[in-house]
Design a protein around this motif. Structure first.
Motif, mmCIF file in Angstrom:
data_model
loop_
_atom_site.group_PDB
_atom_site.id
_atom_site.type_symbol
_atom_site.label_atom_id
_atom_site.label_comp_id
_atom_site.label_asym_id
_atom_site.label_seq_id
_atom_site.Cartn_x
_atom_site.Cartn_y
_atom_site.Cartn_z
ATOM 1 N N SER A 45 13.707 31.171 37.560
ATOM 2 C CA SER A 45 14.398 31.160 38.852
ATOM 3 C C SER A 45 15.745 31.859 38.709
ATOM 4 C CB SER A 45 14.621 29.726 39.353
ATOM 5 O OG SER A 45 13.382 29.064 39.561
ATOM 6 N N LEU A 46 16.234 32.349 39.833
ATOM 7 C CA LEU A 46 17.513 33.035 39.851
ATOM 8 C C LEU A 46 18.414 32.416 40.900
ATOM 9 C CD1 LEU A 46 18.431 36.680 39.436
ATOM 10 C CD2 LEU A 46 18.983 35.674 41.648
ATOM 11 N N ALA A 47 19.661 32.152 40.512
ATOM 12 C CA ALA A 47 20.667 31.663 41.452
ATOM 13 C C ALA A 47 21.711 32.748 41.651
ATOM 14 C CB ALA A 47 21.320 30.391 40.927
ATOM 15 N N VAL A 73 22.814 33.648 37.878
ATOM 16 C CA VAL A 73 22.280 32.895 36.737
ATOM 17 C C VAL A 73 20.763 33.028 36.757
ATOM 18 C CG1 VAL A 73 22.126 30.678 35.552
ATOM 19 C CG2 VAL A 73 24.176 31.224 36.910
ATOM 20 N N LEU A 74 20.188 33.458 35.647
ATOM 21 C CA LEU A 74 18.733 33.488 35.489
ATOM 22 C C LEU A 74 18.331 32.314 34.622
ATOM 23 C CD1 LEU A 74 16.051 35.019 36.019
ATOM 24 C CD2 LEU A 74 16.397 36.115 33.799
ATOM 25 N N HIS A 132 25.238 30.355 48.069
ATOM 26 C CA HIS A 132 24.250 30.675 47.050
ATOM 27 C C HIS A 132 22.873 30.909 47.654
ATOM 28 C CE1 HIS A 132 23.546 26.367 47.660
ATOM 29 N NE2 HIS A 132 22.344 26.556 47.144
ATOM 30 N N GLY A 133 22.079 31.596 46.883
ATOM 31 C CA GLY A 133 20.666 31.769 47.179
ATOM 32 C C GLY A 133 19.880 31.566 45.902
ATOM 33 N N VAL A 134 18.898 30.690 45.936
ATOM 34 C CA VAL A 134 18.079 30.415 44.762
ATOM 35 C C VAL A 134 16.645 30.833 45.065
ATOM 36 C CG1 VAL A 134 17.230 28.649 43.165
ATOM 37 C CG2 VAL A 134 19.565 28.493 44.085
ATOM 38 N N GLU A 153 17.565 41.156 44.863
ATOM 39 C CA GLU A 153 17.599 41.416 46.311
ATOM 40 C C GLU A 153 17.236 40.170 47.101
ATOM 41 O OE1 GLU A 153 14.946 44.661 46.913
ATOM 42 O OE2 GLU A 153 16.294 46.150 46.011
ATOM 43 N N ASP A 154 16.239 39.423 46.641
ATOM 44 C CA ASP A 154 15.858 38.186 47.324
ATOM 45 C C ASP A 154 16.977 37.154 47.222
ATOM 46 O OD1 ASP A 154 13.468 38.946 48.358
ATOM 47 O OD2 ASP A 154 12.221 37.651 47.095
ATOM 48 N N GLY A 155 17.579 37.031 46.036
ATOM 49 C CA GLY A 155 18.668 36.081 45.874
ATOM 50 C C GLY A 155 19.874 36.438 46.727
ATOM 51 N N ASP A 156 20.184 37.716 46.803
ATOM 52 C CA ASP A 156 21.302 38.189 47.628
ATOM 53 C C ASP A 156 21.044 37.902 49.100
ATOM 54 O OD1 ASP A 156 23.634 39.432 48.382
ATOM 55 O OD2 ASP A 156 22.830 41.454 48.249
ATOM 56 N N ARG A 157 19.810 38.117 49.530
ATOM 57 C CA ARG A 157 19.467 37.881 50.933
ATOM 58 C C ARG A 157 19.618 36.396 51.290
ATOM 59 N NH1 ARG A 157 14.920 36.026 52.717
ATOM 60 N NH2 ARG A 157 13.819 36.536 50.771
#
Length: 327
Positions: free
Chosen positions: A201-203, A253-254, A297-299, A315-319
């Motif tokens: 997962s990415l935060a 954070v990955l 944040h986006g997780v 890109e998904d986390g940024d969105r």
């Protein structure tokens, strides 16, 4: 033959190795020179600078006779250096045939017919033994305390060269990975998670009202806030998680072997800790004032079908982070 034990910090060690971005790179004179120096100083037929990957030992530099066939890499389970990185002291094997761990090792029983080994671990500067500098001989020999000290000195020289590489991937202000370091290391980590069929997962984290800190207290205070936030990332995520400053007030954070539920839990703990930690402004001449850091944040959980690369995951986390900011 005894296969090497794994260091206690194996996963963090592998992540540190990936962050160096040195595996499978072309030969470099600075490492070749150190291998030649080791071979000359110890009058040994073979000297190597090695890096220990998950399943292999890879040779960054090798100084040896022309007839020596450098394989480039060998399976980790048969390596001498795999044993070296699992301990802190220099590993010396005066006679491999007299040591039950190595007597029937294929590199002893066959080419290059190793009868003597001495190896010193080299670190990334943060207590991760990523590789070694070692010498090999085809006849048994003694190795004195002075010899071990000299090999440690050569190991320190290798570490300085590794540090120079490492610094190119580290954010100078916060001490965590920069964008370049993150992109390289995270891509390797995602490939590993996909191969092992474990989640990742990415935060994506963006500090709130950071400009106001700079405007009110000055850029020195803003820098202090960024350093504090990076320290909080290291404290509240795990040693195996990859924390990075992408630039400005954006962090990421990955989390490997971590699903989105657990990633959200860790991110929530970080948010709560920041709310409980008031920072005291230290700007000279300013009135005493305190403030709290917070973040949007986006997780997102890694999906190999949707995220062809780390860029797609970012890109998904940024969105998702942007959607959180608009709330």
């Amino acid at each position: 033959m005894k296969a090497p034990d794994l260091p206690a910090n194996e996963e963090a060690r592998l992540l540190a190795l990936r962050q160096l971005d040195i595996l499978d790179t072309p030969a470099e004179e600075r490492f070749d020179r150190l291998a030649r120096m080791a071979r000359r100083l110890f009058d040994a037929p073979i000297a190597l600078v090695t890096l220990i990957d998950r399943d292999r030992q890879w040779f960054k530099a090798a100084s040896a006779p022309d007839e020596y066939e450098n394989p480039g890499q060998v399976p980790r389970e048969i390596t001498f250096c795999g044993h070296t990185i699992a301990q802190e002291k220099v590993l010396v094997i005066p006679d491999t045939l007299a040591d039950g761990r190595f007597a029937d090792n294929p590199m002893v029983a066959g080419p290059p017919n190793i009868r003597f080994y001495a190896g010193c671990s080299v670190t990334d500067g943060h207590n991760h033994n990523v590789g070694t500098i070692c010498i090999l001989d085809r006849t048994p020999r003694d190795f004195s305390a002075e010899d071990m000290a000299l090999l440690r000195d050569l190991g320190a020289m290798v570490e300085r060269e590794l540090l120079a590489i490492h610094m190119a991937t580290i954010d100078d202000l916060t001490g965590i990975a920069n964008r370049r370091g993150f992109m390289t290391m995270a891509q390797h980590a995602l490939q590993l998670c996909q191969r092992q069929k474990v989640p990742a997962s990415l935060a994506f984290l963006d500090l709130n009202k950071f400009k106001q800190i700079n405007d009110r207290f000055g850029h020195a205070e803003g820098d202090q806030a960024l350093r504090f936030f990076a320290a909080q990332l290291r404290e509240h995520y795990r040693e195996s998680d990859l924390c990075a400053r992408l630039g400005g007030d954006e962090f990421v954070v990955l989390l490997t072997n971590t699903d989105i539920t657990r990633a959200n839990e860790l991110t929530g703990r970080l948010s709560a800790a920041l709310q409980a930690s008031a920072l005291q402004a230290t700007t000279e001449g300013a009135e005493a004032a305190s403030y709290h850091l917070s973040f949007c944040h986006g997780v997102v959980e890694y999906d190999a079908q949707r995220h062809a690369s780390i860029e797609h995951l970012l890109e998904d986390g940024d969105r998702l982070m942007y959607q959180d900011k608009k709330r």
